[in-house]
Design a protein around this motif. Structure first.
Motif: not given
Length: 527
Positions: A403-408
């Motif tokens: 799982t990737f948790r990406v702050r954009v």
């Protein structure tokens, strides 16, 4: 005679010299630095010796013949210098590094070559082993001769400023740096003085009353031989014993590297010690006359020595096309006839085989588990470029959900996007769907099954897979053996002889005896 080294002082000097090597960057390749720096250090050190010698002879002559003109004085000093009985080495020119640098730079190469060619044959032999004449041409072509001469023309490298041991330390420290800079293994290394003294003490070398010889088959820059003799001189209690050491002790060495050999010969010239002989050659293989790869120069039974000590460069290739095993095995019927024989036993000699202390260095990657022996899961920052291709590689490697948790940042607002990938998912399609609009990526964390990368040292002869399964007891992803074996010699394992402690009864009896002695002493104090 002090055998300790002021290492901070020497490291500072080595650092200053290293700066001159850094000036070669861009003009020379890293592995070529030592070919420029080490020879000019030797030349400057020899020059320092000659300058002091000339000044001493000049003062001595002026006392005897005060009316000599300067021109006559210089001529007579030069005549003495060129006499091998007066000076161990010489230079027939009047050049020095400072004079060459201060002359017309258009004649710099010509004058420097004249100076180099003016040295006596024993120094010329050293310069030839450095192959320095060819290097001078490259220095001129790259406009580096003048800067190098400028740095070394005044450098204090004479024996009154640096002893032979100190100079050896600097040489070998620089060799280590040169090796690291060029990405090579530093096979040649500096043996600490304390270690050499311990080795000499273990050999129990006596103050000789007849001829006594010491041999080092991997001599390096000569530090081990020098310390051996100086340590014996230190042990000599009287002038008569010191004289016996000087007259009766001979030390012999052999060195494979032409550079190390040249450095060692330069130090021997400066000391003018006629009881030391070091040759260029490979002590492991037989010598073939006129061979480009000189072999053993001290072959048995022609040469025998009372003691031998050495710290050879471990890790050097032995077998294969670049090794020496084929040549060394030519000595199997002479030098190695017993050592290579199966079942050879000697109470005073231990012949080691590979299985005694060799090991495989194996890089292994395995899955980690938690306290319940379930797959361990870890969340950490993602350090690679965040692309669908890299995500697909991670998915294939882990073969489990990641799982990737990406702050954009999108339209001026920050938010988190979560991308969960299962082994059967198409990473490219998921990325395209979730990252629509091409938001600015600020940072990324990912959660995945935890794996460990480690090196295992496995005894030679043991099956690697069996060892890994037994010792790691975790699911192994992959492993890779190193191309060469490693070696670890544990003296206690092979040479330690168990000495049983005193029985408890004896210790208790000793305790009570001391207790009674203490009581008597206390009673004496009461009076």
């Amino acid at each position: 005679m002090a055998l300790s080294l002021n290492k901070p002082k020497l490291d500072n000097l080595a650092g200053d010299i290293w700066k001159s090597a850094e000036r070669l960057r861009g003009k020379f390749k890293a592995y070529e630095y030592q070919g420029v720096i080490l020879p000019i250090m030797v030349i400057r050190r020899l020059e320092c010796v000659l300058l002091v010698w000339r000044e001493a002879k000049r003062a001595e002559m002026l006392v005897k013949r005060p009316k000599l003109t300067e021109k006559e004085l210089m001529r007579l000093v030069k005549e003495l210098e060129l006499n091998p009985k007066q000076s161990p080495f010489s230079n027939k020119t009047d050049w020095t590094l400072r004079k060459i640098y201060e002359e017309d730079h258009a004649l710099l190469e010509e004058n420097f070559r004249a100076y180099i060619n003016g040295f006596s044959k024993n120094v010329d032999d050293i310069i030839e082993h450095f192959n320095y004449r060819a290097t001078i041409g490259v220095m001129v072509k790259n406009n580096r001769l003048a800067p190098i001469l400028n740095q070394y023309k005044e450098l204090a490298l004479g024996p009154d400023q640096l002893s032979g041991l100190e100079m050896g330390y600097i040489y070998e420290e620089l060799l280590r740096r040169f090796s690291e800079q060029s990405g090579e293994e530093a096979g040649d290394h500096f043996t600490p003085r304390e270690v050499i003294r311990l080795m000499v003490e273990l050999l129990e070398i006596p103050i000789p009353d007849r001829h006594f010889s010491i041999y080092d088959p991997a001599g390096g820059t000569g530090g081990m031989l020098s310390v051996s003799k100086e340590h014996l001189l230190d042990l000599a209690a009287t002038p008569e014993e010191k004289e016996r050491v000087e007259k009766l002790l001979t030390v012999h060495g052999q060195e494979l590297s032409p550079t190390n050999y040249a450095v060692c010969q330069a130090d021997l010239l400066i000391k003018d010690d006629r009881q030391v002989t070091v040759t260029l050659g490979n002590s492991l293989i037989p010598h073939v006359p006129n061979s480009r790869d000189p072999g053993d120069q001290w072959p048995e039974p022609k040469w025998r020595f009372n003691r031998m000590l050495s710290n050879p460069p471990f890790g050097v290739t032995w077998g294969g096309k670049d090794g020496y095993e084929t040549e060394a095995r030519k000595l199997v019927k002479t030098r190695y006839q017993k050592g290579w024989a199966k079942g050879y036993v000697d109470d005073h000699v231990k012949v080691f085989q590979n299985e005694d202390f060799a090991y495989h260095k194996v890089s292994v990657v395995f899955w980690q588990t938690d306290e319940n022996d379930q797959p361990a899961i870890i969340t950490e920052p993602y350090g690679k470029t965040f692309t669908a291709a890299n995500a697909a590689k991670e998915l294939a490697f882990h073969a489990s959900e990641i799982t990737f948790r990406v702050r954009v940042k999108l339209d001026g607002k920050e938010k988190f996007i979560e991308i969960a990938l299962k082994p059967a998912d198409n990473a490219a399609k998921k990325f395209k769907a979730v990252l629509e609009g091409r938001p600015e990526i600020i940072d990324i964390e990912w959660t995945h099954r935890h794996y460990v990368q480690d090196d295992e040292y496995i005894p030679y002869g043991e099956d690697i897979e069996t060892f890994l399964k037994r010792e790691i007891a975790k699911p192994i992803i992959r492993w890779q053996d190193s191309p060469q074996l490693g070696y670890e010699i544990l003296p206690n394992k092979y040479f330690y002889r168990y000495q049983p402690p005193k029985p408890a009864k004896e210790l208790l009896a000793e305790f009570w005896r001391l207790e009674k002695e203490a009581e008597k002493m206390l009673k004496g104090l009461d009076r």
